[in-house]
Design a protein around this motif. Structure first.
Motif, PDB file in Angstrom:
ATOM      1  N   GLU A   1       0.653  -1.333   0.100  1.00  0.00           N
ATOM      2  CA  GLU A   1       0.045   0.060  -0.044  1.00  0.00           C
ATOM      3  C   GLU A   1       0.731   1.352   0.039  1.00  0.00           C
ATOM      4  N   VAL A   2       0.348   2.195  -0.835  1.00  0.00           N
ATOM      5  CA  VAL A   2       1.232   3.475  -0.834  1.00  0.00           C
ATOM      6  C   VAL A   2       0.090   4.693  -0.290  1.00  0.00           C
ATOM      7  N   ILE A   3       0.416   5.442   0.726  1.00  0.00           N
ATOM      8  CA  ILE A   3      -0.329   6.505   0.913  1.00  0.00           C
ATOM      9  C   ILE A   3       0.012   7.773   0.178  1.00  0.00           C
ATOM     10  N   THR A   4      -1.110   8.491  -0.330  1.00  0.00           N
ATOM     11  CA  THR A   4      -1.134   9.689  -1.323  1.00  0.00           C
ATOM     12  C   THR A   4      -2.530  10.307  -0.809  1.00  0.00           C
ATOM     13  N   VAL A   5      -2.609  11.396  -1.714  1.00  0.00           N
ATOM     14  CA  VAL A   5      -3.705  12.199  -1.912  1.00  0.00           C
ATOM     15  C   VAL A   5      -4.683  11.843  -2.944  1.00  0.00           C
ATOM     16  N   SER A   6      -5.953  12.056  -2.848  1.00  0.00           N
ATOM     17  CA  SER A   6      -6.859  12.151  -4.092  1.00  0.00           C
ATOM     18  C   SER A   6      -6.947  13.569  -4.803  1.00  0.00           C
ATOM     19  N   ASN A   7      -6.473  14.458  -4.124  1.00  0.00           N
ATOM     20  CA  ASN A   7      -6.427  15.837  -4.670  1.00  0.00           C
ATOM     21  C   ASN A   7      -5.067  15.974  -5.750  1.00  0.00           C
ATOM     22  N   THR A   8      -4.965  15.469  -6.563  1.00  0.00           N
ATOM     23  CA  THR A   8      -3.802  15.232  -7.483  1.00  0.00           C
ATOM     24  C   THR A   8      -4.197  14.728  -9.003  1.00  0.00           C
ATOM     25  N   ALA A   9      -3.295  14.943  -9.932  1.00  0.00           N
ATOM     26  CA  ALA A   9      -3.418  14.433 -11.157  1.00  0.00           C
ATOM     27  C   ALA A   9      -3.543  12.907 -11.214  1.00  0.00           C
ATOM     28  N   ALA A  10      -4.311  12.468 -12.060  1.00  0.00           N
ATOM     29  CA  ALA A  10      -4.657  10.965 -11.721  1.00  0.00           C
ATOM     30  C   ALA A  10      -3.197  10.156 -12.134  1.00  0.00           C
ATOM     31  N   PRO A  11      -2.070  10.826 -12.821  1.00  0.00           N
ATOM     32  CA  PRO A  11      -1.043   9.930 -13.028  1.00  0.00           C
ATOM     33  C   PRO A  11      -0.218   9.663 -11.730  1.00  0.00           C
ATOM     34  N   THR A  12      -0.405  10.321 -10.503  1.00  0.00           N
ATOM     35  CA  THR A  12       0.102   9.902  -9.286  1.00  0.00           C
ATOM     36  C   THR A  12      -0.387   8.442  -8.889  1.00  0.00           C
ATOM     37  N   VAL A  13      -1.572   8.308  -9.153  1.00  0.00           N
ATOM     38  CA  VAL A  13      -2.240   7.190  -8.704  1.00  0.00           C
ATOM     39  C   VAL A  13      -2.200   6.031  -9.813  1.00  0.00           C
TER      40      VAL A  13
ATOM     41  N   ASP B   1      -6.644  12.858   3.490  1.00  0.00           N
ATOM     42  CA  ASP B   1      -7.589  14.028   2.778  1.00  0.00           C
ATOM     43  C   ASP B   1      -6.400  15.309   2.975  1.00  0.00           C
ATOM     44  N   VAL B   2      -6.874  16.557   2.381  1.00  0.00           N
ATOM     45  CA  VAL B   2      -5.839  17.473   2.304  1.00  0.00           C
ATOM     46  C   VAL B   2      -6.426  18.704   3.332  1.00  0.00           C
ATOM     47  N   ARG B   3      -5.521  19.733   3.521  1.00  0.00           N
ATOM     48  CA  ARG B   3      -6.038  20.777   4.264  1.00  0.00           C
ATOM     49  C   ARG B   3      -6.734  21.820   3.363  1.00  0.00           C
ATOM     50  N   ALA B   4      -7.584  22.428   4.220  1.00  0.00           N
ATOM     51  CA  ALA B   4      -8.630  23.302   3.097  1.00  0.00           C
ATOM     52  C   ALA B   4      -7.928  24.589   2.813  1.00  0.00           C
ATOM     53  N   ASP B   5      -6.829  25.167   3.563  1.00  0.00           N
ATOM     54  CA  ASP B   5      -6.355  26.434   3.364  1.00  0.00           C
ATOM     55  C   ASP B   5      -5.057  26.325   2.062  1.00  0.00           C
ATOM     56  N   ASP B   6      -4.460  25.344   2.122  1.00  0.00           N
ATOM     57  CA  ASP B   6      -3.313  25.414   1.045  1.00  0.00           C
ATOM     58  C   ASP B   6      -3.463  24.239   0.237  1.00  0.00           C
ATOM     59  N   HIS B   7      -4.501  23.181   0.394  1.00  0.00           N
ATOM     60  CA  HIS B   7      -4.820  22.112  -0.387  1.00  0.00           C
ATOM     61  C   HIS B   7      -3.796  20.892  -0.603  1.00  0.00           C
ATOM     62  N   LEU B   8      -2.835  21.012   0.283  1.00  0.00           N
ATOM     63  CA  LEU B   8      -1.764  19.997   0.674  1.00  0.00           C
ATOM     64  C   LEU B   8      -2.167  18.750   1.482  1.00  0.00           C
ATOM     65  N   MET B   9      -1.384  17.675   1.292  1.00  0.00           N
ATOM     66  CA  MET B   9      -1.644  16.606   2.294  1.00  0.00           C
ATOM     67  C   MET B   9      -1.778  17.056   3.682  1.00  0.00           C
ATOM     68  N   ASP B  10      -2.706  16.348   4.360  1.00  0.00           N
ATOM     69  CA  ASP B  10      -2.859  16.692   5.684  1.00  0.00           C
ATOM     70  C   ASP B  10      -2.030  15.587   6.549  1.00  0.00           C
ATOM     71  N   THR B  11      -0.981  16.164   6.980  1.00  0.00           N
ATOM     72  CA  THR B  11      -0.091  15.025   7.416  1.00  0.00           C
ATOM     73  C   THR B  11      -0.335  14.655   8.838  1.00  0.00           C
ATOM     74  N   THR B  12      -1.318  15.431   9.480  1.00  0.00           N
ATOM     75  CA  THR B  12      -1.833  14.952  10.671  1.00  0.00           C
ATOM     76  C   THR B  12      -2.780  13.637  10.732  1.00  0.00           C
ATOM     77  N   LEU B  13      -3.078  13.163   9.238  1.00  0.00           N
ATOM     78  CA  LEU B  13      -3.798  12.078   9.075  1.00  0.00           C
ATOM     79  C   LEU B  13      -3.062  10.961   8.498  1.00  0.00           C
ATOM     80  N   VAL B  14      -1.703  10.952   8.203  1.00  0.00           N
ATOM     81  CA  VAL B  14      -0.943  10.084   7.608  1.00  0.00           C
ATOM     82  C   VAL B  14      -0.900   8.780   8.403  1.00  0.00           C
TER      83      VAL B  14
END
Length: 369
Positions: free
Chosen positions: A78-90, A104-117
């Motif tokens: 398994e590989v952890i990533t985000v869904s808010n990305t271009a499909a090629p990542t997945v 999930d990602v953060r609402a303010d900067d749209h980046l990976m929410d590292t507290t959920l990893v």
């Protein structure tokens, strides 16, 4: 005149002699595959990032896929990533035989929410792929600490972050390996497809070089499977080698365009990009938010302004990834962003007049005085 979200023709006009010179250099070199242009670009791109190795490949998707394989990711992992990305990542993750698991990602900067990893890690987790989205970096200190505690690998997806920094460190120099795309729209874009994976790990680099060339070491002798035919084209390498010398200039130009957007749209209802503390944004995309996104896009299109949404469909909602088992509502921040975000024109050669036209049109549509 139509205004598009991206255009390369003005840049080509300014750099035409150098670009055509790159083509002539390769065609006259006697080496059309690999050769001095690929070697030179790999050496110089690695030096730019202050890492030991760069391995050029044919596109950014394979830069991720081969990077993960070189880190030992394979079937059943398994590989952890985000869904808010271009499909090629997945697509790249799935190409290794592994399964993508999203946080999930953060609402303010749209980046990976590292507290959920950390809570997403299971006994099958082999790697984390943080996506440096839109031109700024994920908190790699947090990612690295989590990975170290659990013994998992880290590959940075830097397709949108050439030249970006976090607390002084360049995107791509903070994980065990990092994947770059040189698709033409990128901050450092080729005149066709291209990609590269960089690393400080000698064993990972050696595996990457085998993987991109059928699993071979030397000519005709396969020492490792699976292998791939995934070579960076020599013409694209020579073009990239020359454009790399101008990368910092491109970034400076993009930041000035972003500054003018922020100034011209500050008093509107648009949510403008947030630069996270410690980050130096390169603005691959200038992504704004509004709950009436589609109405605004329709109004702009009527005025000849053709914009883009990156990304309208989160990966976990696509039918092609239904087998991953996610449902609507599983990633609420990602899904809300997908309904509201859109990108304004952003490329280093965007002239002020066209940018002013976009700003004026947006202000009219939004009713801003």
């Amino acid at each position: 005149m139509t205004i598009r979200v991206w255009d390369y023709l003005k840049e080509y006009d300014a750099e035409r002699e150098d670009i055509l010179g790159a083509v002539d250099t390769v065609f006259g070199s006697g080496r059309l595959v690999f050769g001095p242009s690929v070697d030179g670009f790999e050496r110089e791109f690695a030096a730019y990032h202050d890492v030991r190795h760069c391995v050029g490949v044919d596109n950014g998707t394979n830069a991720i896929k081969l990077g993960l394989e070189a880190l030992g990711v394979g079937a059943g992992d398994e590989v952890i990533t985000v869904s808010n990305t271009a499909a090629p990542t997945v697509v790249a993750i799935e190409g290794t035989g592994a399964v993508a698991r999203f946080v999930d990602v953060r609402a303010d900067d749209h980046l990976m929410d590292t507290t959920l990893v950390e809570s997403a890690i299971t006994e099958r987790t082999r790697a984390i792929v943080p996506v440096h989205l839109y031109g700024q970096c994920v908190d790699m200190t947090a990612v690295g600490e989590i990975a170290a505690r659990h013994g998992v690998r880290v590959l940075e997806d830097c397709a949108q972050a050439h030249g970006a920094r976090r607390k002084g460190a360049l995107a791509g120099a903070m994980g065990e390996a990092a994947a770059f795309s040189f698709y033409p729209t990128k901050v450092l874009g080729a005149y066709g497809d291209g990609g590269a994976t960089i690393t400080n790990d000698d064993d990972v680099a050696r595996a990457l070089r085998r993987l991109r060339y059928y699993g071979m070491e030397g000519r005709y002798y396969v020492v490792q499977t699976p292998g791939h035919n995934s070579r960076l084209d020599a013409v694209q390498a020579e073009i990239l080698r020359r454009k790399l010398r101008r990368l910092d200039q491109y970034v400076t130009a993009r930041r000035e365009i972003a500054r003018r957007y922020a100034e011209g749209l500050a008093d509107t209802e648009l949510a403008l990009p947030l630069v996270t503390d410690g980050n130096e944004h390169v603005y691959y995309l200038y992504v704004v938010r509004h709950p009436r996104r589609d109405d605004i896009l329709g109004g702009l299109a009527a005025e000849g302004i053709e914009l883009n949404v990156s990304y309208r469909w989160p990966v976990h909602t696509m039918t092609g990834f239904a087998h991953l088992g996610y449902q609507a509502g599983d990633l609420p921040v990602t899904e809300k962003l997908a309904d509201e975000i859109f990108s304004l024109p952003m490329y280093a050669s965007l002239d002020k007049r066209r940018q002013d036209d976009v700003i004026a049109a947006l202000r009219r549509i939004l009713g801003a005085r």
